[in-house]
Design an enzyme around this catalytic site. Structure first.
Site, short mmCIF file in Angstrom:
data_model
loop_
_atom_site.label_atom_id
_atom_site.label_comp_id
_atom_site.label_asym_id
_atom_site.label_seq_id
_atom_site.Cartn_x
_atom_site.Cartn_y
_atom_site.Cartn_z
N HIS A 8 1.17 4.71 -2.54
CA HIS A 8 0.77 5.49 -3.72
C HIS A 8 2.06 6.12 -4.22
CE1 HIS A 8 -3.55 5.27 -2.62
NE2 HIS A 8 -3.03 5.14 -1.41
N HIS A 41 -9.59 0.87 -1.33
CA HIS A 41 -9.54 1.53 -0.03
C HIS A 41 -10.94 1.47 0.58
CE1 HIS A 41 -5.73 3.06 -1.38
NE2 HIS A 41 -5.60 3.94 -0.40
N GLU A 73 -11.13 3.53 5.95
CA GLU A 73 -10.08 4.45 6.41
C GLU A 73 -10.80 5.54 7.22
OE1 GLU A 73 -8.09 6.62 3.27
OE2 GLU A 73 -6.47 7.31 4.60
N ASP A 114 1.76 4.05 2.68
CA ASP A 114 0.70 4.86 2.06
C ASP A 114 1.27 6.01 1.21
OD1 ASP A 114 -1.92 5.37 1.39
OD2 ASP A 114 -2.53 6.14 3.34
N ASP A 115 1.63 7.11 1.84
CA ASP A 115 2.20 8.28 1.13
C ASP A 115 3.39 8.78 1.93
OD1 ASP A 115 0.00 8.85 -1.01
OD2 ASP A 115 -1.09 8.53 0.87
N HIS A 128 0.86 -1.19 0.00
CA HIS A 128 0.00 0.00 0.00
C HIS A 128 0.89 1.23 0.00
CE1 HIS A 128 -3.80 2.10 1.90
NE2 HIS A 128 -3.16 2.88 1.03
N1 HPA Z 1 -6.59 7.38 1.03
C1 HPA Z 1 -7.28 7.57 -0.08
N2 HPA Z 1 -6.73 7.98 -1.20
C2 HPA Z 1 -5.42 8.19 -1.23
C3 HPA Z 1 -4.64 8.01 -0.12
C4 HPA Z 1 -5.25 7.57 1.08
O1 HPA Z 1 -4.64 7.39 2.13
N3 HPA Z 1 -3.37 8.31 -0.48
C5 HPA Z 1 -3.40 8.66 -1.78
N4 HPA Z 1 -4.64 8.60 -2.25
ZN ZN Z 2 -3.83 4.71 0.42
#
Ligand code: HPA
Ligand code: ZN
Length: 335
Positions: A18, A196, A199, A277-278, A16
């Site tokens: 991006h 996703h 969250e 994630d990012d 996971h």
């Molecule tokens: N959630 C949803 N979309 C996203 C995320 C995330 O954490 N990171 C990049 N796009």
């Molecule tokens: Zn994500």
């Protein structure tokens, strides 16, 4: 060896990430200069100072702005290559990268440029760093299903470059059911399916991802603990959840890492994995996520091994490759 040391050294898969979320401010500025793109921030420091998020949307606004510097094939390559070098340093031996083509095609960048740059970096990651890598195309859920269909059609000439599709962007108000038809089409095409869910959204969105989209993994999924039936289902099926602790902290989904549900999820027998994630926006790559989670939740060495094994159980690899990865985990355990 302590649990923290083991967390750093153990071989792991990242499922996971991006890739646009791995763009560091320094690279954003370098690409802006290379491409003559002007940014609404005066410096790297000013941009970094804007990374104070209150929720998912406050992050997404900056994340899409950062991606505006990506124009040429080499930009996508450089971004992914920088990620792979960091992943290698964290003993990530396999990575499945999300990418958001709609963010780029909407700016006039062709699907081919995105695909060629990212897949060339994946090939080099394997060849030069020994990190196996594949791509998962994500549909932006704040856009329409029709837009997702158009994106899928544009991607099909590059079918060999990606293994599956996902669903990301603003979760609340954009339930998985909105994308039921396009996911059915992707299933017919033999693509892997992830989304996703859970969250910021409720457990209901996770049920929809499972029942309507028929996903093989759920990204995040931490809302599941609100629904005992869902936990029982996930424990029974071992449907993997790609959890991102530092993301949850930075986007205020949890107030303190010590309150993060990951340990409870492990104890419930769920196939949870740790991911970044990012990482350029949330304060750390894989090992930062692992180490801070181990320390905040007082995870044991057994927990660390379980997380590493789960990452390979959840990875989209063939059984022979999975067996080799599991052997690497066993070897690291006894080292
Ligand atoms: N959630 C949803 N979309 C996203 C995320 C995330 O954490 N990171 C990049 N796009
Ligand atoms: Zn994500």
């Amino acid at each position: 060896m302590s649990a923290t040391e083991l967390a750093r050294s153990i071989p792991k898969a990242e499922l996971h990430i991006h890739i646009e979320g791995s763009l560091e401010p320094e690279l954003i500025f370098a690409l802006a200069e290379r491409n003559g793109v002007s940014l609404p921030y005066a410096s790297v420091e000013a941009l970094r100072a804007a990374y104070a998020f209150t929720d998912l949307q406050s992050f997404l606004d900056i994340y899409y702005a950062g991606a505006s510097v990506l124009l040429q094939e080499g930009d996508f390559y450089d971004m992914a290559w920088a990620y792979f070098e960091r992943a290698r340093a964290d003993n990530v031996v396999h990575a499945e990268l999300f990418f958001d083509p709609q963010t780029h095609t909407a700016r006039g960048v062709s699907m081919g440029i995105v695909m060629e740059g990212l897949s060339r970096a994946c090939a080099d990651a394997k060849q030069k760093l020994g990190v196996s890598a594949s791509l998962i195309l994500c549909f932006l859920r704040h856009l329409s299903e029709e837009d997702a269909f158009t994106t899928l059609e544009a991607a099909l000439p590059y079918r060999e470059h990606f293994i599956g599709v996902g669903l990301d962007s603003s979760e609340l108000g954009h339930p998985p059911e909105k994308f039921e038809r396009v996911f059915a089409r992707c299933r017919d095409l033999g693509l892997k399916l992830v989304a996703h869910a859970g969250e910021e959204g409720p457990p209901e969105y996770m049920w929809q991802a499972i029942d309507l989209l028929k996903v093989q993994r759920i990204d995040h999924g931490i809302a599941c603990l609100q629904d005992p039936l869902l936990v029982a289902e996930l424990a029974h099926t071992r449907l993997p959840l790609t959890v991102c602790p530092l993301s949850n902290l930075k986007l205020c989904v949890v107030d303190d890492l010590r309150d993060h549900p990951l340990k409870k999820m492990l104890e419930a027998g769920l196939c949870v994995t740790v991911n970044s994630d990012d990482p350029a926006y949330f304060g750390g790559y894989m090992n930062a996520n692992f180490v801070q989670t181990v320390e905040a939740l007082n995870l044991s060495k057994e927990d660390v091994v379980a997380l590493a094994r789960n990452s390979f159980e959840a990875a989209f690899v063939d059984s022979e490759q999975r067996r080799r990865f599991m052997q690497m985990v066993s070897a690291a355990q006894t080292a």
